[in-house]
Design a protein around this motif. Sequence first.
Motif, PDB file in Angstrom:
ATOM      1  N   VAL A  22      16.748 -16.722 -43.551  1.00 24.53           N
ATOM      2  CA  VAL A  22      15.392 -17.258 -43.678  1.00 24.53           C
ATOM      3  C   VAL A  22      14.521 -16.576 -42.635  1.00 24.53           C
ATOM      4  O   VAL A  22      14.773 -16.696 -41.434  1.00 24.53           O
ATOM      5  CB  VAL A  22      15.379 -18.794 -43.462  1.00 24.53           C
ATOM      6  CG1 VAL A  22      13.974 -19.342 -43.571  1.00 24.53           C
ATOM      7  CG2 VAL A  22      16.312 -19.473 -44.463  1.00 24.53           C
ATOM      8  N   CYS A  50      12.811 -26.518 -48.988  1.00 24.46           N
ATOM      9  CA  CYS A  50      14.154 -25.932 -48.983  1.00 24.46           C
ATOM     10  C   CYS A  50      15.249 -26.989 -48.835  1.00 24.46           C
ATOM     11  O   CYS A  50      16.297 -26.894 -49.451  1.00 24.46           O
ATOM     12  CB  CYS A  50      14.297 -24.928 -47.842  1.00 24.46           C
ATOM     13  SG  CYS A  50      13.329 -23.433 -48.059  1.00 24.46           S
ATOM     14  N   ASP A  62       9.065 -16.836 -44.163  1.00 26.15           N
ATOM     15  CA  ASP A  62       9.500 -17.826 -45.152  1.00 26.15           C
ATOM     16  C   ASP A  62       9.015 -19.226 -44.780  1.00 26.15           C
ATOM     17  O   ASP A  62       8.706 -20.033 -45.655  1.00 26.15           O
ATOM     18  CB  ASP A  62      11.023 -17.842 -45.288  1.00 26.15           C
ATOM     19  CG  ASP A  62      11.564 -16.600 -45.968  1.00 26.15           C
ATOM     20  OD1 ASP A  62      10.824 -15.957 -46.728  1.00 26.15           O
ATOM     21  OD2 ASP A  62      12.755 -16.285 -45.727  1.00 26.15           O
TER      22      ASP A  62
END
Length: 91
Positions: A12, A35, A16
């Motif tokens: 990640v 997420c 992101d």
Amino acid sequence: LPGSHLHLLAGVSCADCHGKTTKPVLVETARCLSCHGNGDKVAALTAKVKPQNPHRSVHYGTELDCNLCHHQHEKSENYCAECHRYDYKVP
């Protein structure tokens, strides 16, 4: 390891979470949950934590801001310990 390192090791990137910006801003809980799933899903992961599930608060339900405990670029803290004697180890 700080949360930022754990995220990077998992693939990640900074962008992101922070988006494409020259000056990163605080990541909102909605971005975390995009997420990690909704509050109920996160609470299910810690359902067996005693004495109280840290993700299902009697005060806030599953709606507590992630940033109150989980700090990505510094040591995380146990927000509940401001009033309670819960000895949670916060990643």
